[in-house]
Motif scaffolding. Structure first.
Motif, PDB file in Angstrom:
ATOM      1  N   ARG A  20       7.078 -42.904 -68.124  1.00 22.52           N
ATOM      2  CA  ARG A  20       8.442 -42.434 -67.883  1.00 22.52           C
ATOM      3  C   ARG A  20       9.196 -42.465 -69.205  1.00 22.52           C
ATOM      4  O   ARG A  20       9.269 -43.511 -69.856  1.00 22.52           O
ATOM      5  N   ALA A  22      12.797 -41.393 -71.405  1.00 19.51           N
ATOM      6  CA  ALA A  22      14.228 -41.189 -71.172  1.00 19.51           C
ATOM      7  C   ALA A  22      14.856 -40.440 -72.337  1.00 19.51           C
ATOM      8  O   ALA A  22      14.508 -40.662 -73.498  1.00 19.51           O
ATOM      9  N   LYS A  23      15.769 -39.546 -72.009  1.00 17.81           N
ATOM     10  CA  LYS A  23      16.556 -38.841 -73.012  1.00 17.81           C
ATOM     11  C   LYS A  23      17.999 -39.249 -72.748  1.00 17.81           C
ATOM     12  O   LYS A  23      18.493 -39.085 -71.629  1.00 17.81           O
ATOM     13  N   ARG A  29      21.269 -41.463 -68.808  1.00 22.11           N
ATOM     14  CA  ARG A  29      19.893 -41.162 -69.209  1.00 22.11           C
ATOM     15  C   ARG A  29      19.296 -40.086 -68.319  1.00 22.11           C
ATOM     16  O   ARG A  29      19.490 -40.101 -67.105  1.00 22.11           O
ATOM     17  N   ARG A  30      18.531 -39.195 -68.920  1.00 22.57           N
ATOM     18  CA  ARG A  30      17.761 -38.204 -68.156  1.00 22.57           C
ATOM     19  C   ARG A  30      16.309 -38.636 -68.227  1.00 22.57           C
ATOM     20  O   ARG A  30      15.757 -38.783 -69.326  1.00 22.57           O
ATOM     21  N   PHE A  31      15.671 -38.818 -67.093  1.00 20.13           N
ATOM     22  CA  PHE A  31      14.286 -39.278 -67.090  1.00 20.13           C
ATOM     23  C   PHE A  31      13.312 -38.115 -66.937  1.00 20.13           C
ATOM     24  O   PHE A  31      13.560 -37.180 -66.177  1.00 20.13           O
TER      25      PHE A  31
END
Length: 177
Positions: A20, A22-23, A29-31
């Motif tokens: 996983r 993250a951004k 956070r966008r996973f």
């Protein structure tokens, strides 16, 4: 569409690792998910792929498609083990592969085991030295497998018959013991 399913069913795919990632964006956070998949026909062909997507199934599908595109053929002895010992490396990942007598089974760590199961190897002893990162372990294993050569390949390279090379190997084994 039915023909495509028949062709795909000859391949066995194994999910080796899912990560996983993250951004970080303005709202949090966008996973996303990164998947490592190994695909093989259990008859001497194997490939690996890496796929990234926002959802797990999509990442696995992408990785499987990549794996099918990048397949390599590995010569197997009696369809159960490798012809000779070998080593491979990729980055900090180092692997040692050893042939094994019938009945040994697959003695190898997780990511390497997946490669051998999909490749169709039944007897092998393998050790990973260095990193335990699944990506580098799989790439190092593929490096070692690509270096494998069969008596037929050696014979054609040297312009000899397979019987000359194989019989010589047995003779040296008898004199050594």
């Amino acid at each position: 569409m039915a023909m495509r399913d028949d062709r795909d069913s000859e391949f066995q795919d194994k999910l080796v690792h899912i990560n996983r990632v993250a951004k970080v964006v303005k709202g949090g956070r966008r996973f996303g998910f990164a998947a490592l998949v190994v695909v093989g026909d259990q008859k001497g062909r194997v490939g690996f792929g890496h796929g990234k997507a926002r959802e797990v199934p999509e990442a696995i599908r992408k990785a499987t498609e990549t794996a099918k595109k990048t397949m390599i053929r590995v010569p197997l002895r009696d369809g159960r083990t490798l012809h000779h010992d070998g080593a491979g490396r990729h980055g900090a990942g180092r692997v040692v592969l050893r042939t094994a007598p019938a009945g040994t089974g697959i003695i190898a760590g997780g990511p390497m085991r997946a490669v051998f199961e999909t490749l169709g190897v039944q007897d092998i002893v393998a050790k990973s030295i260095g990193t335990s990162n699944p990506y580098n372990m799989v790439r190092a294993t593929f490096d070692a497998l690509m270096r494998q050569s069969s008596p037929r390949m050696v014979a054609s390279r040297r312009g000899k018959k397979v019987s000359d090379i194989v019989s010589r190997r047995r003779d040296t084994g008898a004199t050594a013991s």
